[in-house]
Design a protein around this motif. Sequence first.
Motif, PDB file in Angstrom:
ATOM      1  N   ARG A  20       0.833  -1.207   0.000  1.00 27.02           N
ATOM      2  CA  ARG A  20       0.000   0.000   0.000  1.00 27.02           C
ATOM      3  C   ARG A  20       0.867   1.256   0.000  1.00 27.02           C
ATOM      4  N   LYS A  21       1.926   1.269   0.803  1.00 27.17           N
ATOM      5  CA  LYS A  21       2.818   2.438   0.853  1.00 27.17           C
ATOM      6  C   LYS A  21       3.482   2.675  -0.500  1.00 27.17           C
ATOM      7  N   LEU A  22       3.911   1.578  -1.143  1.00 23.53           N
ATOM      8  CA  LEU A  22       4.566   1.727  -2.444  1.00 23.53           C
ATOM      9  C   LEU A  22       3.568   2.211  -3.487  1.00 23.53           C
ATOM     10  N   ALA A  23       2.343   1.717  -3.424  1.00 21.71           N
ATOM     11  CA  ALA A  23       1.308   2.156  -4.373  1.00 21.71           C
ATOM     12  C   ALA A  23       1.006   3.642  -4.185  1.00 21.71           C
ATOM     13  N   GLU A  24       0.958   4.082  -2.928  1.00 19.37           N
ATOM     14  CA  GLU A  24       0.719   5.503  -2.669  1.00 19.37           C
ATOM     15  C   GLU A  24       1.914   6.343  -3.113  1.00 19.37           C
ATOM     16  N   GLU A  25       3.123   5.812  -2.936  1.00 16.63           N
ATOM     17  CA  GLU A  25       4.322   6.505  -3.397  1.00 16.63           C
ATOM     18  C   GLU A  25       4.303   6.661  -4.916  1.00 16.63           C
ATOM     19  N   LYS A  26       3.816   5.644  -5.610  1.00 14.77           N
ATOM     20  CA  LYS A  26       3.730   5.713  -7.074  1.00 14.77           C
ATOM     21  C   LYS A  26       2.750   6.798  -7.506  1.00 14.77           C
ATOM     22  N   VAL A  27       1.611   6.896  -6.804  1.00 14.67           N
ATOM     23  CA  VAL A  27       0.642   7.951  -7.128  1.00 14.67           C
ATOM     24  C   VAL A  27       1.269   9.324  -6.905  1.00 14.67           C
ATOM     25  N   HIS A  28       1.925   9.490  -5.774  1.00 16.14           N
ATOM     26  CA  HIS A  28       2.562  10.771  -5.457  1.00 16.14           C
ATOM     27  C   HIS A  28       3.618  11.125  -6.495  1.00 16.14           C
ATOM     28  N   LEU A  29       4.452  10.150  -6.869  1.00 12.42           N
ATOM     29  CA  LEU A  29       5.506  10.405  -7.855  1.00 12.42           C
ATOM     30  C   LEU A  29       4.916  10.714  -9.224  1.00 12.42           C
ATOM     31  N   THR A  30       3.850  10.013  -9.597  1.00 12.24           N
ATOM     32  CA  THR A  30       3.219  10.247 -10.896  1.00 12.24           C
ATOM     33  C   THR A  30       2.658  11.662 -10.972  1.00 12.24           C
ATOM     34  N   ARG A  31       2.000  12.086  -9.923  1.00 11.72           N
ATOM     35  CA  ARG A  31       1.466  13.459  -9.890  1.00 11.72           C
ATOM     36  C   ARG A  31       2.605  14.471 -10.018  1.00 11.72           C
ATOM     37  N   LYS A  32       3.701  14.216  -9.321  1.00  9.16           N
ATOM     38  CA  LYS A  32       4.852  15.114  -9.359  1.00  9.16           C
ATOM     39  C   LYS A  32       5.447  15.185 -10.762  1.00  9.16           C
ATOM     40  N   LEU A  33       5.551  14.035 -11.439  1.00  8.34           N
ATOM     41  CA  LEU A  33       6.091  14.003 -12.798  1.00  8.34           C
ATOM     42  C   LEU A  33       5.171  14.701 -13.788  1.00  8.34           C
ATOM     43  N   TYR A  34       3.848  14.535 -13.619  1.00  9.94           N
ATOM     44  CA  TYR A  34       2.878  15.216 -14.481  1.00  9.94           C
ATOM     45  C   TYR A  34       3.062  16.724 -14.380  1.00  9.94           C
ATOM     46  N   SER A  35       3.144  17.210 -13.119  1.00 13.26           N
ATOM     47  CA  SER A  35       3.269  18.659 -12.918  1.00 13.26           C
ATOM     48  C   SER A  35       4.563  19.193 -13.511  1.00 13.26           C
ATOM     49  N   ALA A  36       5.653  18.420 -13.358  1.00 10.20           N
ATOM     50  CA  ALA A  36       6.936  18.863 -13.901  1.00 10.20           C
ATOM     51  C   ALA A  36       6.911  18.878 -15.423  1.00 10.20           C
ATOM     52  N   LYS A  37       6.185  17.949 -16.016  1.00 10.32           N
ATOM     53  CA  LYS A  37       6.169  17.841 -17.483  1.00 10.32           C
ATOM     54  C   LYS A  37       5.181  18.792 -18.142  1.00 10.32           C
ATOM     55  N   PHE A  38       4.008  18.917 -17.570  1.00  9.04           N
ATOM     56  CA  PHE A  38       2.945  19.679 -18.243  1.00  9.04           C
ATOM     57  C   PHE A  38       2.630  21.010 -17.576  1.00  9.04           C
ATOM     58  N   GLY A  39       3.213  21.257 -16.411  1.00 15.45           N
ATOM     59  CA  GLY A  39       2.987  22.525 -15.742  1.00 15.45           C
ATOM     60  C   GLY A  39       1.879  22.439 -14.707  1.00 15.45           C
ATOM     61  N   GLU A  40       2.047  23.203 -13.625  1.00 11.49           N
ATOM     62  CA  GLU A  40       1.069  23.167 -12.544  1.00 11.49           C
ATOM     63  C   GLU A  40      -0.284  23.730 -12.974  1.00 11.49           C
ATOM     64  N   LYS A  41      -0.286  24.630 -13.963  1.00 14.35           N
ATOM     65  CA  LYS A  41      -1.546  25.226 -14.401  1.00 14.35           C
ATOM     66  C   LYS A  41      -2.479  24.177 -14.988  1.00 14.35           C
ATOM     67  N   ASP A  42      -1.928  23.333 -15.866  1.00 14.43           N
ATOM     68  CA  ASP A  42      -2.765  22.284 -16.467  1.00 14.43           C
ATOM     69  C   ASP A  42      -3.210  21.247 -15.427  1.00 14.43           C
ATOM     70  N   MET A  43      -2.440  21.116 -14.351  1.00 16.17           N
ATOM     71  CA  MET A  43      -2.746  20.104 -13.342  1.00 16.17           C
ATOM     72  C   MET A  43      -3.629  20.631 -12.211  1.00 16.17           C
ATOM     73  N   GLN A  44      -3.969  21.905 -12.251  1.00 17.04           N
ATOM     74  CA  GLN A  44      -4.716  22.499 -11.137  1.00 17.04           C
ATOM     75  C   GLN A  44      -6.020  21.766 -10.847  1.00 17.04           C
ATOM     76  N   LEU A  45      -6.792  21.478 -11.884  1.00 16.21           N
ATOM     77  CA  LEU A  45      -8.093  20.842 -11.699  1.00 16.21           C
ATOM     78  C   LEU A  45      -7.943  19.436 -11.139  1.00 16.21           C
ATOM     79  N   ILE A  46      -6.925  18.724 -11.639  1.00 16.16           N
ATOM     80  CA  ILE A  46      -6.679  17.362 -11.156  1.00 16.16           C
ATOM     81  C   ILE A  46      -6.216  17.392  -9.695  1.00 16.16           C
TER      82      ILE A  46
END
Length: 477
Positions: free
Chosen positions: A245-271
Amino acid sequence: MRKLQKAAVALMAAAVIVQGLMPSGTLAEERRITLEEALKLAAAESGELAQSRLQVQAKTIELTQAQDAVTNQREKDSSSRLAKPHSLSQDLGIGLKVPEARKVLGEAERELASKELQLRSEVEKLVFTTLQAADNAALLEQKWTQAQKRLTTLETKLKFGAAGQEEADKRKEAVDRAQSELKVARLALKSAKLQLGEKLGIDPESAFTVETMPDYVVLTQEQMREFVAYAEKHDFELYKDTEARKLAEEKVHLTRKLYSAKFGEKDMQLIEAMYSTPAMDYELFMANYDSLLGEIKRKWEGIFLIPVPIVPIVLRVPKVVLQGEYDGLRYFDDAPYSLPVSMLEADKARLKEQDTRKKLIDKVKKSYLDAKTAEEAYAQALMLVDTRKTELEAASKKHAVGWIKDDEFEKASEASEEAQKGAIAGYYAYRSALLALNVVSAGALDSAWKPGALPYRAAVAADRREESGAGPDGHDQ
């Protein structure tokens, strides 16, 4: 051999020793093995434990390799000359390499501890099975000896016409029956020593004995809660589900972080805003997520207008021509829904952890109740031994002065024998229940054992107070 009258006392106040039904002259040559020594021998003999220890060493090396690999990759990425773009799967692989290696190492260490506990339980069961077989054989040998004495006495009476042939025949049948029971008991003891010797790496045909000092565990509601808490921290299966469970949550956290770094926080605001809600609405989330993918796709549609300074023209270049290998939707490779999938996997992991935790708590509580039931049965058996012993002593005095006949005295003697036999069975049932509770609770009883015989009268009295809602001191809680 221990006398019949001392069998129950040995269980309560002295070391319990397997003599193996050997002649007394051979006992000095026998190898005496304590329970602690037996556990060490079994651990040294276990190939499975050796493999688990090697597994821990291997996973420790793999963790070091993972840490070095991540460090090397970061150094490459920080170099403009060597830096190469990554896809989402590559970034996730780099980001999760160390957490995954650490998780695998932790599981290997917990698995080793679990196997050590299981081995201890198996050895203890074999030791106490051997002890019980020896105690039963000792009782039956004494029974056979007494039956022979009674037959001899009756045969003497028969010569002088003080007894009948029918009664003598019954005595003879009793001797034969006792001898048969003793033979079976000796075979059971031999079988138990065979299994124990194999587990310890000892020749079962060699002369050895096992011994252990009596001990017990205080079983109260408060202790049960402590057993549950310990099991939640140390159970292997729950640990695996918790780490998953901890690793799965870490993956979600890392994925969100990578999305924001790649596409910008503005596009990720709603998500990102949806993570602050008390309960995730997946239908709404997926609608917003599809909008995000659409927005990413649109950024690389159409054309770029590139003016040429020397020649007064403007080049029309399709944006897709200038799109990098991992820009836009290409960053996802074949997994554009990586974030929602990882979120669902994290939810599944949380539910599995909750289910495993609930089942573990239920198992510990049930095992505790089984142990409590066995404790009560053992305590009652010991009190019955006391009662029958008092009755036998009284009958013996009356028989000595001729106030009661032989039959009445023998009935009192047999009742005492049965009570002691019941106490022996109750003791080993109690020990077996405690061993089972220790395994289910991941070794919670290892620090709860108290030396000495079970204070059975105090235990029964404490149970009565607990049932009535009074505290250990007798006052209402």
